[in-house]
Structures are given as structure tokens and as C-alpha cells.
Design a protein around this motif. Structure first.
Motif, PDB file in Angstrom:
ATOM      1  N   ARG A   1       0.836  -1.205   0.000  1.00  0.00           N
ATOM      2  CA  ARG A   1       0.000   0.000   0.000  1.00  0.00           C
ATOM      3  C   ARG A   1       0.873   1.259   0.000  1.00  0.00           C
ATOM      4  O   ARG A   1       0.593   2.224  -0.712  1.00  0.00           O
ATOM      5  N   GLN A   2       1.933   1.238   0.795  1.00  0.00           N
ATOM      6  CA  GLN A   2       2.833   2.387   0.859  1.00  0.00           C
ATOM      7  C   GLN A   2       3.523   2.609  -0.490  1.00  0.00           C
ATOM      8  O   GLN A   2       3.605   3.740  -0.968  1.00  0.00           O
ATOM      9  N   ILE A   3       4.005   1.544  -1.107  1.00  0.00           N
ATOM     10  CA  ILE A   3       4.657   1.652  -2.421  1.00  0.00           C
ATOM     11  C   ILE A   3       3.671   2.191  -3.451  1.00  0.00           C
ATOM     12  O   ILE A   3       4.014   3.065  -4.254  1.00  0.00           O
ATOM     13  N   ASN A   4       2.440   1.696  -3.439  1.00  0.00           N
ATOM     14  CA  ASN A   4       1.422   2.178  -4.378  1.00  0.00           C
ATOM     15  C   ASN A   4       1.148   3.660  -4.172  1.00  0.00           C
ATOM     16  O   ASN A   4       1.040   4.417  -5.143  1.00  0.00           O
TER      17      ASN A   4
ATOM     18  N   ILE B   1       1.719   6.623  -6.922  1.00  0.00           N
ATOM     19  CA  ILE B   1       0.640   7.540  -7.317  1.00  0.00           C
ATOM     20  C   ILE B   1       1.080   8.982  -7.139  1.00  0.00           C
ATOM     21  O   ILE B   1       0.889   9.826  -8.002  1.00  0.00           O
ATOM     22  N   ALA B   2       1.707   9.269  -5.996  1.00  0.00           N
ATOM     23  CA  ALA B   2       2.178  10.636  -5.733  1.00  0.00           C
ATOM     24  C   ALA B   2       3.241  11.039  -6.744  1.00  0.00           C
ATOM     25  O   ALA B   2       3.227  12.156  -7.266  1.00  0.00           O
ATOM     26  N   ARG B   3       4.172  10.136  -7.054  1.00  0.00           N
ATOM     27  CA  ARG B   3       5.221  10.438  -8.018  1.00  0.00           C
ATOM     28  C   ARG B   3       4.631  10.734  -9.386  1.00  0.00           C
ATOM     29  O   ARG B   3       5.016  11.690 -10.057  1.00  0.00           O
TER      30      ARG B   3
ATOM     31  N   ASN C   1       4.795  14.176 -11.486  1.00  0.00           N
ATOM     32  CA  ASN C   1       5.570  14.078 -12.723  1.00  0.00           C
ATOM     33  C   ASN C   1       4.772  13.313 -13.771  1.00  0.00           C
ATOM     34  O   ASN C   1       5.116  12.170 -14.114  1.00  0.00           O
ATOM     35  N   PRO C   2       3.699  13.902 -14.297  1.00  0.00           N
ATOM     36  CA  PRO C   2       2.880  13.173 -15.279  1.00  0.00           C
ATOM     37  C   PRO C   2       3.684  12.851 -16.539  1.00  0.00           C
ATOM     38  O   PRO C   2       4.590  13.611 -16.911  1.00  0.00           O
ATOM     39  N   PRO C   3       3.364  11.730 -17.191  1.00  0.00           N
ATOM     40  CA  PRO C   3       4.070  11.381 -18.423  1.00  0.00           C
ATOM     41  C   PRO C   3       3.783  12.408 -19.510  1.00  0.00           C
ATOM     42  O   PRO C   3       2.733  13.045 -19.537  1.00  0.00           O
ATOM     43  N   LEU C   4       4.744  12.561 -20.382  1.00  0.00           N
ATOM     44  CA  LEU C   4       4.593  13.540 -21.460  1.00  0.00           C
ATOM     45  C   LEU C   4       3.830  12.969 -22.614  1.00  0.00           C
ATOM     46  O   LEU C   4       3.741  11.889 -22.918  1.00  0.00           O
TER      47      LEU C   4
END
Length: 52
Positions: free
Chosen positions: A36-39, A43-45, A49-52
Motif C-alpha cells: 500500500r505504501q509503495i502504491n 501515485i504521488a510520483r 511528474n505526469p508522463p509527457l
């Protein structure tokens, strides 16, 4: 085995991350908490930093 797409499969990535964090794979609650923490971190990352 590396993915033909140049990225590590997510299950291998997750397993490596759990090992790096010293998680006992026999402790289901600990494994679920860390997943859950990794997910949440992923999500926050992506949100920052949305993909281009």
C-alpha cells in the motif's frame, strides 16, 4: 529475466522493493502494508511528474 520492453516486470520490482525494505514475506500484514505504501508513493510520483 528482463522485460523485452526494457523495464523490470512489476512483480519483480515489487519483490525487490520488499526485500530492500527488509520485509518478512511470511508476514502477510507487513507485506500488504508495504505494498500500500509503495502504491501511494507511485501515485504521488505520477501526480507530480505526469508522463509527457
Amino acid at each position: 529475466m528482463p522485460s523485452p520492453f526494457g523495464k523490470t516486470p512489476s512483480s519483480s520490482r515489487s519483490s525487490a522493493e520488499l526485500q530492500a525494505r527488509g520485509i518478512d514475506f511470511t508476514d502477510k500484514d507487513a507485506v500488504e502494508d508495504v505494498i500500500r505504501q509503495i502504491n501511494a508513493e507511485n501515485i504521488a510520483r505520477r501526480a507530480l511528474n505526469p508522463p509527457l
